[in-house]
Scaffold this active site. Sequence first.
Site: not given
Ligand code: ACM
Length: 489
Positions: A129, A197, A261
């Site tokens: 991440d 991410h 995202e």
């Molecule tokens: C997430 O909560 N961005 C999968």
Amino acid sequence: MYLCPEPKTLELKGGYYYFPIGEKPPITTKITPTLYNKESYRLIIDETGVHIEGANDIGIYYAELTLKQLMMNHRGCLPYLYIYDEPEYSYRGFMIDSCRHFFSVDEIKKMIDGAALFKFNKFHFHLSDDQGFRVEIESYPKLTQVGSVRPSSDFGRGEYDKTPYSGYYTKEELKEIVEYCKERYIEVIPEFDVPGHTTAVIASYPEFSCTGEEIQPRTTAGVFDDILCVGNPDTMDMIYSVIDELCEIFTGKYFHIGGDEAPKKRWNVCPRCQEKIKELGLKNSEELHGWLVNEVSLYLKKKGKKAICWNEAIRGGNVEKDNITVAWWMDRTKATLNWANGGNPIIVESFTPYYADYPYGMHTLKNVYMYNPRGIKGLTSLGSASVVGIESPIWTEYIRDFKKLTRMCFPRWIAVAHTAWSGNEKKNFNKFLKIATFYCEILGEMGIESAPETEWNILPHGRLSQTVGFFRNLLSKEMISQLLKKDEK
Ligand code: ACM
Ligand code: ZN
């Protein structure tokens, strides 16, 4: 008698089989391949002892697990009974984010012990991440040399920590976790989240971003514009190399490729990404994301794996249905609904109520327990049959230590486990409360602390103030005081 998950069929026959305390009753085991489901089992206790029957070793394992729970309920005797049991869902998952905060191998094993007791069978391990890359990759050593260290942590809540934060798992450690899970019939699913991410990846190798700018792993929570540049063939090579190395460690069927995202701001102006869109005859950056998902899932398919992606990854509308399972956490578009209603597999990880990092006041134990994954508005009967499983994630921006981790997950994960195995047909929350109390004590003896009972089902009055408290760094002072005034009424 407190069993969780509750068996599909349980008939008490009257009477007890007695045996010396501290010893085990005699057990006979039989493999019956014609049993309905590979995880199903029969468990019979009569005057001759315990008899268990499974379609294979998995069914036998689950029968033994139920027997273990029965022995936790009774000392020196077991009730005569007949159980036939099979799970509602083949995918019964829990997810741990070791990126925002890192948890040791022993802590992870404890979480696995807790989940295994309730027949979870998938451990989704979130390993990459923005705030840290947590797995050793030999072909790209900077991913951990650089990507596993962030200079400070400021996740809000007034807890700014100026010291560097680091941690990663060696391959040997991860193999040990995989082996530990295997003994409990749990598949470990690694997540390599692409293309978003990925700040920690870009911090390690800036050439894999659209701008090439040098950045550091993030020190705050959020969604960030810098994502991998897939117009650069070297980026794709890196993705495949990381997958190759991860597949050597994680030998199960599923591989999670993230996809959540991922803002398209960089791709929309990147000459290489735009050129790629043109070359492939695509319409836009969302379709380029779909292309990435197709490429990576095809690569995984060639390795005999199935890809899982978060629901945002299918927005482009060009994702090929073959070999992809969508993890539905939040989708304001109709994309995931249409996907499921078209007969394609989904895992329900609905933010409300399955995100275990949110306070009990927001996602109460009762909400978690009562939630019906097949009951999502708009799901047709085919859509509801496409729910292959459920999963409860714990994201760890605000979870810095093991005690907080366990208290957020338990007893909510006991409730998730009930739905995952027993489904929604026979739910009784008052009965479940007693089951949860019983197992929280047992978890405590295993070194896994649960949330205190007073927090499980906060009344609406306290709920709003907990929610406001959680989001306080996003709200203005005026909004907070207005909301709290409303809460007091
Ligand atoms: C997430 O909560 N961005 C999968
Ligand atoms: Zn680019």
